[in-house]
Motif scaffolding. Structure first.
Motif, PDB file in Angstrom:
ATOM      1  N   PHE A  29      -9.194  10.709  20.316  1.00  0.00           N
ATOM      2  CA  PHE A  29      -9.921   9.853  19.584  1.00  0.00           C
ATOM      3  C   PHE A  29     -11.470  10.492  19.580  1.00  0.00           C
ATOM      4  CE2 PHE A  29     -12.743   6.077  19.298  1.00  0.00           C
ATOM      5  CZ  PHE A  29     -12.430   5.778  17.821  1.00  0.00           C
ATOM      6  N   THR A  30     -11.876  10.897  20.781  1.00  0.00           N
ATOM      7  CA  THR A  30     -13.189  11.399  20.709  1.00  0.00           C
ATOM      8  C   THR A  30     -13.283  12.514  19.823  1.00  0.00           C
ATOM      9  OG1 THR A  30     -13.601  10.851  22.842  1.00  0.00           O
ATOM     10  CG2 THR A  30     -15.036  12.559  22.102  1.00  0.00           C
ATOM     11  N   LYS A  31     -12.236  13.654  19.829  1.00  0.00           N
ATOM     12  CA  LYS A  31     -12.029  14.898  19.111  1.00  0.00           C
ATOM     13  C   LYS A  31     -11.948  14.365  17.521  1.00  0.00           C
ATOM     14  CE  LYS A  31      -9.423  18.910  18.531  1.00  0.00           C
ATOM     15  NZ  LYS A  31      -8.202  19.696  19.024  1.00  0.00           N
ATOM     16  N   GLU A  32     -11.273  13.270  17.368  1.00  0.00           N
ATOM     17  CA  GLU A  32     -11.449  12.990  16.007  1.00  0.00           C
ATOM     18  C   GLU A  32     -12.785  12.366  15.535  1.00  0.00           C
ATOM     19  OE1 GLU A  32      -9.874   9.137  13.506  1.00  0.00           O
ATOM     20  OE2 GLU A  32      -8.795   9.730  15.286  1.00  0.00           O
ATOM     21  N   LEU A  33     -13.372  11.844  16.300  1.00  0.00           N
ATOM     22  CA  LEU A  33     -14.848  11.495  15.846  1.00  0.00           C
ATOM     23  C   LEU A  33     -15.797  12.667  15.836  1.00  0.00           C
ATOM     24  CD1 LEU A  33     -15.333   8.466  18.659  1.00  0.00           C
ATOM     25  CD2 LEU A  33     -14.938   8.592  16.046  1.00  0.00           C
ATOM     26  N   ARG A  34     -15.752  13.616  16.535  1.00  0.00           N
ATOM     27  CA  ARG A  34     -16.641  14.867  16.528  1.00  0.00           C
ATOM     28  C   ARG A  34     -16.082  15.684  15.120  1.00  0.00           C
ATOM     29  NH1 ARG A  34     -15.684  16.550  22.719  1.00  0.00           N
ATOM     30  NH2 ARG A  34     -17.248  15.398  23.413  1.00  0.00           N
ATOM     31  N   ALA A  35     -14.965  15.753  15.057  1.00  0.00           N
ATOM     32  CA  ALA A  35     -14.365  16.673  13.768  1.00  0.00           C
ATOM     33  C   ALA A  35     -14.719  15.662  12.303  1.00  0.00           C
ATOM     34  CB  ALA A  35     -12.808  16.475  13.616  1.00  0.00           C
ATOM     35  N   SER A  36     -14.949  14.535  12.411  1.00  0.00           N
ATOM     36  CA  SER A  36     -15.542  13.611  11.178  1.00  0.00           C
ATOM     37  C   SER A  36     -17.125  13.609  11.186  1.00  0.00           C
ATOM     38  CB  SER A  36     -14.924  12.231  11.280  1.00  0.00           C
ATOM     39  OG  SER A  36     -15.094  11.455  12.507  1.00  0.00           O
ATOM     40  N   ARG A  37     -17.591  14.293  12.204  1.00  0.00           N
ATOM     41  CA  ARG A  37     -18.890  14.092  12.340  1.00  0.00           C
ATOM     42  C   ARG A  37     -19.664  12.937  12.596  1.00  0.00           C
ATOM     43  NH1 ARG A  37     -21.136  19.243  11.615  1.00  0.00           N
ATOM     44  NH2 ARG A  37     -19.953  20.703  10.439  1.00  0.00           N
ATOM     45  N   ARG A  38     -18.740  11.703  13.042  1.00  0.00           N
ATOM     46  CA  ARG A  38     -19.561  10.710  13.282  1.00  0.00           C
ATOM     47  C   ARG A  38     -20.166  10.576  14.580  1.00  0.00           C
ATOM     48  NH1 ARG A  38     -14.492   6.416  12.682  1.00  0.00           N
ATOM     49  NH2 ARG A  38     -13.448   8.227  12.996  1.00  0.00           N
ATOM     50  N   ILE A  39     -19.780  11.715  15.522  1.00  0.00           N
ATOM     51  CA  ILE A  39     -20.671  11.631  16.719  1.00  0.00           C
ATOM     52  C   ILE A  39     -20.997  13.126  16.994  1.00  0.00           C
ATOM     53  CG2 ILE A  39     -19.691   9.659  18.119  1.00  0.00           C
ATOM     54  CD1 ILE A  39     -17.863  11.562  19.807  1.00  0.00           C
ATOM     55  N   GLU A  40     -21.873  13.717  17.979  1.00  0.00           N
ATOM     56  CA  GLU A  40     -22.120  14.989  17.930  1.00  0.00           C
ATOM     57  C   GLU A  40     -21.409  15.467  19.561  1.00  0.00           C
ATOM     58  OE1 GLU A  40     -23.818  17.187  16.169  1.00  0.00           O
ATOM     59  OE2 GLU A  40     -24.536  15.187  14.948  1.00  0.00           O
ATOM     60  N   ASN A  41     -21.309  16.382  19.768  1.00  0.00           N
ATOM     61  CA  ASN A  41     -20.654  17.174  21.040  1.00  0.00           C
ATOM     62  C   ASN A  41     -21.471  16.829  22.160  1.00  0.00           C
ATOM     63  OD1 ASN A  41     -19.182  18.233  23.038  1.00  0.00           O
ATOM     64  ND2 ASN A  41     -18.351  19.631  21.501  1.00  0.00           N
ATOM     65  N   GLU A  42     -21.583  15.539  22.754  1.00  0.00           N
ATOM     66  CA  GLU A  42     -22.653  15.405  23.668  1.00  0.00           C
ATOM     67  C   GLU A  42     -22.544  16.479  24.912  1.00  0.00           C
ATOM     68  OE1 GLU A  42     -20.773  13.329  22.687  1.00  0.00           O
ATOM     69  OE2 GLU A  42     -21.462  11.273  22.276  1.00  0.00           O
ATOM     70  N   VAL A  43     -21.214  16.687  25.134  1.00  0.00           N
ATOM     71  CA  VAL A  43     -21.024  17.584  26.475  1.00  0.00           C
ATOM     72  C   VAL A  43     -21.517  18.933  26.310  1.00  0.00           C
ATOM     73  CG1 VAL A  43     -19.122  18.569  27.965  1.00  0.00           C
ATOM     74  CG2 VAL A  43     -19.029  16.066  27.015  1.00  0.00           C
ATOM     75  N   MET A  44     -21.320  19.614  25.452  1.00  0.00           N
ATOM     76  CA  MET A  44     -21.423  20.931  24.942  1.00  0.00           C
ATOM     77  C   MET A  44     -23.164  21.044  24.904  1.00  0.00           C
ATOM     78  SD  MET A  44     -20.883  24.032  24.682  1.00  0.00           S
ATOM     79  CE  MET A  44     -19.147  23.794  24.511  1.00  0.00           C
ATOM     80  N   ALA A  45     -23.869  19.997  24.261  1.00  0.00           N
ATOM     81  CA  ALA A  45     -25.238  20.178  24.389  1.00  0.00           C
ATOM     82  C   ALA A  45     -25.744  19.663  25.769  1.00  0.00           C
ATOM     83  CB  ALA A  45     -25.857  18.576  23.295  1.00  0.00           C
ATOM     84  N   SER A  46     -25.211  19.039  26.493  1.00  0.00           N
ATOM     85  CA  SER A  46     -25.633  18.709  27.879  1.00  0.00           C
ATOM     86  C   SER A  46     -25.630  19.994  28.855  1.00  0.00           C
ATOM     87  CB  SER A  46     -24.945  17.717  28.520  1.00  0.00           C
ATOM     88  OG  SER A  46     -25.220  16.450  27.976  1.00  0.00           O
ATOM     89  N   ILE A  47     -24.416  20.759  28.394  1.00  0.00           N
ATOM     90  CA  ILE A  47     -23.916  22.155  29.362  1.00  0.00           C
ATOM     91  C   ILE A  47     -25.102  22.980  28.965  1.00  0.00           C
ATOM     92  CG2 ILE A  47     -22.541  23.976  29.457  1.00  0.00           C
ATOM     93  CD1 ILE A  47     -20.217  21.780  29.410  1.00  0.00           C
ATOM     94  N   ILE A  48     -25.432  23.100  27.402  1.00  0.00           N
ATOM     95  CA  ILE A  48     -26.373  24.134  27.045  1.00  0.00           C
ATOM     96  C   ILE A  48     -27.599  23.956  27.677  1.00  0.00           C
ATOM     97  CG2 ILE A  48     -27.580  24.733  24.950  1.00  0.00           C
ATOM     98  CD1 ILE A  48     -24.931  24.630  23.528  1.00  0.00           C
TER      99      ILE A  48
END
Length: 378
Positions: A29-48
């Protein structure tokens, strides 16, 4: 319950809020939200972000090693424990991020299934909500989270809201939960400040209103709410808040601050309104249903000042047509189409008059002065 329309609706289905969730389903479900751009990839942003911080601090350590007067190997061996600590801290931060993201994904999945089960829809977040209420026009970074919206016939929205004020070390984050209900007609600006959620210093609302606008109502209502309405609209407030309406607010919304502004009914709480706690949803749905059951009475309200203004404009126009004869000297009847005022609120009833919190500001100034005096040497 398909949507909070009346108190007699189908019972609210809260089972999706507590049922066991398969982690794979939540991740999908989270992957679907990211694919539809309803949320950002918070994990990747945090890791960066962690990576940039780690490189910065390790770079400082290595710079200290290179500029040290000790031999390179000695300086490096002395700095190695610190570098290891920095690496461990970065790894722990990444692990915590993944763990917290798993909880966020589960919460979002549950709220989405809960919304679907009750004929609503779930929106993870949206920026700058356009409601006219007192909490929506202040500060910056205004965002709603975990938004659950009714699909009809009346627009209803439950969400958590955050905004920030100040800057630097004075930056402060404000968090609210709210329920927004669309009305069919605009109503006068009325605020119900719940006494049950006030702090030691009084109201917890971000805006204060002049005391001359406070209207005392009968029964126990004043023990639960302080009601503010524009001056001159006292009779209108009494029409809207009849004893049965007051009883519904006391029974179902005594811990909620309520604002009627334009064509919106807004309820505020300092805790999350959109949550996985079934009791919170049952409480909020009960409050909304109790109010919606009486909206027919509210929607019959009309502002007589609108009719007076329209009649005045017509008299002035008629006077101009007759060569500038003063409008007040003409016996003029309102047009047939204006015998009942149109929906709307006259300018003087659209907004309450605010006041500055002098007492609280004075106490803060006194506290700062005392702190500075006590901190002086000797």
């Amino acid at each position: 319950m398909t949507h909070p329309t009346t108190a007699a609706s189908v019972p609210l289905d809260t089972r999706p809020l507590t049922q066991r969730v398969d982690r794979a389903d939540a991740r999908a479900f989270t992957k679907e939200l990211r694919a539809s751009r309803r949320i950002e990839n918070e994990v990747m942003a945090s890791i960066i972000g962690y990576g940039v911080a780690l490189l910065f601090f390790v770079g400082l350590v290595l710079l200290d090693v290179l500029t040290s007067r000790s031999p390179f190997r000695v300086a490096l061996s002395e700095a190695t424990p610190l570098i290891v600590v920095l690496l461990v801290c970065a790894l722990v931060a990444v692990a915590v991020t993944f763990f917290s993201q798993g909880r966020v994904s589960t919460r979002r999945y549950r709220l989405d299934r809960f919304a679907r089960a009750n004929g609503m829809r779930y929106v993870p977040e949206k920026g700058n909500p356009s409601f006219p209420g007192m909490i929506f026009g202040s500060g910056s970074y205004r965002r709603s989270f975990d938004v659950v919206q009714g699909k009809g016939p009346r627009r209803v929205e439950f969400a958590n809201y955050v905004y920030t004020t100040g800057s630097g070390k004075h930056r402060r984050t404000h968090r609210w939960g709210y329920v927004a209900v669309k009305l069919d007609i605009p109503l006068p600006h009325i605020v119900l400040d719940a006494t049950g959620n006030n702090s030691l210093f009084g109201s917890n609302l971000p805006t204060l209103y002049k005391k001359e606008q406070r209207l005392s109502l009968e029964g126990d209502f004043d023990r639960h709410f302080a009601l503010y309405c524009p001056e001159g609209y006292e009779r209108d407030a009494l029409y809207l808040f009849t004893p049965d309406v007051m009883a519904r607010f006391i029974d179902n919304a005594a811990e909620l601050d309520v604002e009627i502004v334009d064509d919106w009914l807004l309820m505020y709480t300092k805790r999350n309104a959109s949550t996985t706690d079934p009791a919170t949803w049952e409480w909020l749905f009960g409050a909304v249903a109790a109010v919606l059951d009486k909206l027919d009475q509210w929607e019959r309200w009309r502002d007589e000042r609108m009719l007076q203004a329209a009649s005045g404009d017509s008299r002035a126009a008629h006077g101009r047509a007759r060569g500038g004869t003063p409008a007040g000297s003409l016996p003029f009847a309102a047009p047939a189409g204006l015998l009942r005022p149109p929906p709307g609120v006259a300018p003087q009833g659209r907004r309450l008059t605010t006041r500055f919190p002098w007492l609280l500001t004075g106490l803060c100034v006194v506290a700062v002065v005392l702190y500075l005096l006590l901190d002086l040497p000797g």
